[in-house]
Design a protein around this motif. Structure first.
Motif, PDB file in Angstrom:
ATOM      1  N   SER A  18       0.814  -1.220   0.000  1.00 19.11           N
ATOM      2  CA  SER A  18       0.000   0.000   0.000  1.00 19.11           C
ATOM      3  C   SER A  18       0.842   1.262   0.000  1.00 19.11           C
ATOM      4  CB  SER A  18      -0.931  -0.001   1.226  1.00 19.11           C
ATOM      5  OG  SER A  18      -1.883  -1.040   1.143  1.00 19.11           O
TER       6      SER A  18
ATOM      7  N   SER B 282       1.788   2.475  -3.385  1.00 18.87           N
ATOM      8  CA  SER B 282       0.568   2.874  -4.097  1.00 18.87           C
ATOM      9  C   SER B 282       0.121   4.258  -3.638  1.00 18.87           C
ATOM     10  CB  SER B 282      -0.548   1.858  -3.854  1.00 18.87           C
ATOM     11  OG  SER B 282      -0.225   0.598  -4.388  1.00 18.87           O
ATOM     12  N   ILE B 283       0.161   4.491  -2.338  1.00 17.33           N
ATOM     13  CA  ILE B 283      -0.225   5.799  -1.795  1.00 17.33           C
ATOM     14  C   ILE B 283       0.721   6.884  -2.313  1.00 17.33           C
ATOM     15  CG2 ILE B 283      -0.412   7.148   0.336  1.00 17.33           C
ATOM     16  CD1 ILE B 283      -1.208   4.448   1.724  1.00 17.33           C
TER      17      ILE B 283
ATOM     18  N   GLY C  67       0.022   7.611  -6.022  1.00 19.42           N
ATOM     19  CA  GLY C  67      -1.334   8.021  -6.356  1.00 19.42           C
ATOM     20  C   GLY C  67      -1.447   9.396  -6.994  1.00 19.42           C
TER      21      GLY C  67
ATOM     22  N   ALA D 259      -2.989  10.475 -10.709  1.00 19.56           N
ATOM     23  CA  ALA D 259      -4.137  11.379 -10.750  1.00 19.56           C
ATOM     24  C   ALA D 259      -3.831  12.629 -11.570  1.00 19.56           C
ATOM     25  CB  ALA D 259      -4.566  11.759  -9.331  1.00 19.56           C
TER      26      ALA D 259
ATOM     27  N   VAL E  83      -5.145   4.304  -0.093  1.00 14.86           N
ATOM     28  CA  VAL E  83      -4.804   4.116  -1.502  1.00 14.86           C
ATOM     29  C   VAL E  83      -5.818   4.821  -2.402  1.00 14.86           C
ATOM     30  CG1 VAL E  83      -4.578   2.425  -3.368  1.00 14.86           C
ATOM     31  CG2 VAL E  83      -3.551   1.962  -1.131  1.00 14.86           C
ATOM     32  N   THR E  84      -7.092   4.672  -2.098  1.00 14.07           N
ATOM     33  CA  THR E  84      -8.138   5.260  -2.938  1.00 14.07           C
ATOM     34  C   THR E  84      -8.737   6.530  -2.345  1.00 14.07           C
ATOM     35  OG1 THR E  84      -9.823   3.880  -1.871  1.00 14.07           O
ATOM     36  CG2 THR E  84      -8.784   3.000  -3.865  1.00 14.07           C
TER      37      THR E  84
ATOM     38  N   ASN F 198      -8.775  10.062  -4.109  1.00 12.29           N
ATOM     39  CA  ASN F 198      -8.137   9.923  -5.422  1.00 12.29           C
ATOM     40  C   ASN F 198      -9.098   9.200  -6.355  1.00 12.29           C
ATOM     41  OD1 ASN F 198      -6.566   9.374  -7.678  1.00 12.29           O
ATOM     42  ND2 ASN F 198      -4.739   8.866  -6.499  1.00 12.29           N
TER      43      ASN F 198
ATOM     44  N   TYR G   8      -8.843   8.512  -9.318  1.00 13.56           N
ATOM     45  CA  TYR G   8      -8.178   7.720 -10.345  1.00 13.56           C
ATOM     46  C   TYR G   8      -7.638   6.390  -9.823  1.00 13.56           C
ATOM     47  CZ  TYR G   8      -8.591  10.987 -14.185  1.00 13.56           C
ATOM     48  OH  TYR G   8      -9.096  11.763 -15.214  1.00 13.56           O
ATOM     49  N   TYR G   9      -7.781   6.125  -8.523  1.00 10.58           N
ATOM     50  CA  TYR G   9      -7.273   4.850  -7.979  1.00 10.58           C
ATOM     51  C   TYR G   9      -8.435   3.950  -7.578  1.00 10.58           C
ATOM     52  CZ  TYR G   9      -2.542   3.099  -7.122  1.00 10.58           C
ATOM     53  OH  TYR G   9      -1.328   2.461  -7.243  1.00 10.58           O
TER      54      TYR G   9
ATOM     55  N   ARG H  89      -9.342  -0.503  -6.552  1.00  2.00           N
ATOM     56  CA  ARG H  89      -8.720  -1.750  -6.086  1.00  2.00           C
ATOM     57  C   ARG H  89      -9.725  -2.893  -6.220  1.00  2.00           C
ATOM     58  NH1 ARG H  89      -6.961  -0.120  -0.637  1.00  2.00           N
ATOM     59  NH2 ARG H  89      -8.414   1.599  -0.494  1.00  2.00           N
TER      60      ARG H  89
ATOM     61  N   LYS I  98     -11.258   5.754 -16.697  1.00  2.00           N
ATOM     62  CA  LYS I  98     -11.584   5.983 -15.284  1.00  2.00           C
ATOM     63  C   LYS I  98     -13.096   6.036 -15.071  1.00  2.00           C
ATOM     64  CE  LYS I  98     -11.922  10.019 -13.839  1.00  2.00           C
ATOM     65  NZ  LYS I  98     -13.004  11.041 -13.698  1.00  2.00           N
TER      66      LYS I  98
END
Length: 389
Positions: free
Chosen positions: A110, A113-114, A117, A121, A137-138, A141, A143-144, A146, A342
């Protein structure tokens, strides 16, 4: 004079040949859509990241093309190694942007990913994480996305399991600065104290990245005599921690999260791995869908051909699912453009290896089931599925 005339005629013929070629339509070049693979293949999480990559690569052999507006595009994977490091992850993410990818799959871990991000984006490139479970992570954002469950769910699942099996007190060990380890540990603490009563978690210890000696931490925990230890950590750290706990005479159950479903933990911890318990995303003995049944057969052959053994890691199944989810969004968008993909991701519905996949308003998969496994006779053995309302 004749020689000059002959040379002039030859020159005219050559020029007319080039002119004729320029005037004719060239054969259509192969259409390609690039998908970035943002994974660690070295560093602390390199082993797990590579297993995720294998699932993505296999998916690309099964579904090597995608149709966009009636035309067939070859799917080209652009792989980068984020080296299990947040700084390296940012650099790797920027290289994918420069490569012109339309979407990204990753990452295992994670934390990276964070860190990556905002890069995705800002470039308006959607990313789908196979196994990054931390809520951040999401969070914030668009654009992310999972395809796995989240740590609040996983932490609650493991707390439920521990209490159901008689644990009244627990100790928690996490890695300082690691978003996955510290996040999952925190959610377990909250759930265990809520389920068992305030103060049920009687010890919380942290260790540094790359630490290999855990005896001081484990000695403190042994003195408090908890009924269970929860120690979400990487596949590099886990065997060391498990072995040292047993060497100190700690006999209580030791539990971890999804990263622990990795054969290298059993290989490196040896007999001390017996009895460890973990939560995970997938069980090959119980294929939930037709896609899963097909995947199990085909991926085992793929692993054998690539000298990777026969055990299917859950993260490989998630890597496969992330790939087919991205392709479904590309088809729905009828576009190679990131913003369109997206937007399409928000409405996709995919029946994957790990179950059905749809996304909520924050880009998280709508999943409510985890698999609990134990190591028994040197093998991961399925115990039960757990659903948390």
């Amino acid at each position: 004079m004749k020689k000059a005339t002959t040379l002039l005629l030859i020159l005219v013929m050559i020029l007319s040949l080039f002119t004729g070629c320029a005037g004719e339509p060239a054969a259509d070049a192969e259409k390609v859509i690039k998908i970035g693979v943002f994974e660690p293949q070295t560093g602390e999480n390199g082993g797990g990241g590579f297993q995720e990559v294998l699932g993505i690569r296999y998916a690309n052999t099964v579904y090597p093309t995608v149709d966009i507006n009636g035309e067939t595009y070859k799917v080209e994977l652009v792989e980068v190694d984020n080296k299990s490091d947040k700084t390296e992850g940012v650099t790797a993410a920027q290289s994918l942007v420069s490569a012109g990818v339309s979407a990204v799959i990753g990452s295992y871990g994670s934390g990276v990913s964070i860190a990556a991000g905002p890069i995705f984006a800002d470039a308006q490139i959607p990313a789908v994480a196979p196994s990054a479970t931390n809520p951040q992570v999401t969070e914030g954002n668009e654009y992310y996305f999972r395809v796995c469950f989240l740590d609040p769910f996983q932490g609650t699942v493991m707390a439920n399991y521990a209490i159901k099996n008689g644990a009244k007190t627990a100790a928690v060990i996490t890695q300082l600065g690691d978003d996955y380890s510290s996040g999952l540990g925190s959610f377990f603490v909250t759930a265990f104290n809520e389920l068992g009563g305030a103060g049920s978690v009687i010890a919380e210890e942290q260790f540094q990245t790359n630490q290999t000696d855990f005896k001081a931490i484990l000695t403190n925990i042994k003195a408090k005599n908890p009924d269970v230890i929860f120690a979400p950590s990487s596949i590099t750290t886990a065997p060391l921690l498990i072995k040292q706990a047993r060497e100190l005479g700690i006999t209580v159950p030791i539990m971890g999260g999804d990263t622990w479903e990795n054969a290298t933990i059993i290989e490196n911890a040896g007999a001390d791995a017996e009895g460890i318990v973990l939560s995970t995303f997938f069980d090959e003995a119980e294929p939930a869908t037709d896609e899963a049944a097909s995947f199990i057969t085909g991926f085992k052959e793929y692993l054998k051909a690539n000298n990777q053994g026969e055990i299917i890691p859950a993260v490989s199944a998630l890597g496969y699912d992330a790939y087919i989810t991205v392709l479904e969004a590309v088809k729905a968008a009828n576009s190679t453009e990131g913003p369109a993909i997206k937007d399409a991701l928000k409405g996709v519905s995919v029946v994957g290896v790990t179950g059905s996949i749809t996304f909520n308003e924050t880009g998280d998969a709508n999943k409510d089931m985890a698999f609990i496994k134990i190591v028994e006779n040197g093998q991961f053995k399925f115990l039960e599925t757990v659903t948390v309302e």
